[in-house]
Design a protein around this motif. Sequence first.
Motif, mmCIF file in Angstrom:
data_model
loop_
_atom_site.group_PDB
_atom_site.id
_atom_site.type_symbol
_atom_site.label_atom_id
_atom_site.label_comp_id
_atom_site.label_asym_id
_atom_site.label_seq_id
_atom_site.Cartn_x
_atom_site.Cartn_y
_atom_site.Cartn_z
ATOM 1 N N SER A 120 0.823 -1.216 0.000
ATOM 2 C CA SER A 120 0.000 0.000 0.000
ATOM 3 C C SER A 120 0.856 1.265 0.000
ATOM 4 O O SER A 120 0.575 2.223 -0.726
ATOM 5 C CB SER A 120 -0.932 0.014 1.214
ATOM 6 O OG SER A 120 -1.818 -1.071 1.164
ATOM 7 N N VAL A 121 1.902 1.253 0.818
ATOM 8 C CA VAL A 121 2.799 2.412 0.871
ATOM 9 C C VAL A 121 3.466 2.615 -0.485
ATOM 10 O O VAL A 121 3.543 3.745 -0.992
ATOM 11 C CB VAL A 121 3.852 2.249 1.990
ATOM 12 C CG1 VAL A 121 4.965 3.286 1.866
ATOM 13 C CG2 VAL A 121 3.190 2.340 3.357
ATOM 14 N N LEU B 96 2.423 1.560 -3.413
ATOM 15 C CA LEU B 96 1.416 1.973 -4.391
ATOM 16 C C LEU B 96 1.190 3.477 -4.299
ATOM 17 O O LEU B 96 1.141 4.176 -5.315
ATOM 18 C CB LEU B 96 0.110 1.208 -4.171
ATOM 19 C CG LEU B 96 -1.029 1.564 -5.126
ATOM 20 C CD1 LEU B 96 -0.664 1.215 -6.563
ATOM 21 C CD2 LEU B 96 -2.301 0.841 -4.711
ATOM 22 N N ALA B 97 1.086 3.977 -3.075
ATOM 23 C CA ALA B 97 0.915 5.420 -2.884
ATOM 24 C C ALA B 97 2.119 6.188 -3.422
ATOM 25 O O ALA B 97 1.965 7.237 -4.072
ATOM 26 C CB ALA B 97 0.692 5.734 -1.403
ATOM 27 N N ILE C 201 1.848 6.251 -7.155
ATOM 28 C CA ILE C 201 0.835 7.228 -7.575
ATOM 29 C C ILE C 201 1.423 8.632 -7.511
ATOM 30 O O ILE C 201 1.148 9.477 -8.365
ATOM 31 C CB ILE C 201 -0.431 7.106 -6.696
ATOM 32 C CG1 ILE C 201 -1.156 5.794 -7.015
ATOM 33 C CG2 ILE C 201 -1.349 8.306 -6.876
ATOM 34 C CD1 ILE C 201 -2.244 5.424 -6.016
ATOM 35 N N GLY C 202 2.261 8.862 -6.516
ATOM 36 C CA GLY C 202 2.842 10.187 -6.338
ATOM 37 C C GLY C 202 3.855 10.585 -7.390
ATOM 38 O O GLY C 202 4.033 11.777 -7.655
#
Length: 148
Positions: A9-10, A12-13, A16-17
Amino acid sequence: MSATTTYASVMLAAGIGIPVLAALNAALGQRLGAPVAAGTILFCVALLCTVVVLLLTGGATHLHKAADAPKHLFLAGVLVAFYVLSITFVAPKFGVGNAVFFVLLGQLISAAAIDHFGLFGAQISPLSLTRAGGIGLMAAGVWLTQQA
């Protein structure tokens, strides 16, 4: 939530950034008329953020160890500066999607090499035919997204 899910999750974020960072900093560089000025501002903001996190987590007590670290490890800072400055210069002319496509392709290639050879102390994960095929499919998928 498992550690694997949290890590995924980290990351993936973070993924995205990256294009958001590219678009925002490219726009700032155009507005300022100086992409290097935009990169400098980005690093000042990033430094402030990391210092806050460093202080909140107690990590500052470990900074003295940097003097004993192998000097080649500090090249990471050069690489992040190269990425930020290159994406800030290139994205407005080439498109954020196209620029990030080639960044992703480079990441796939270098990550496979780092993992295969265990470079820089990374956990060794040999490049099997299955893994190479998966990386190829990922690269093809990224390329397909740019064909629309």
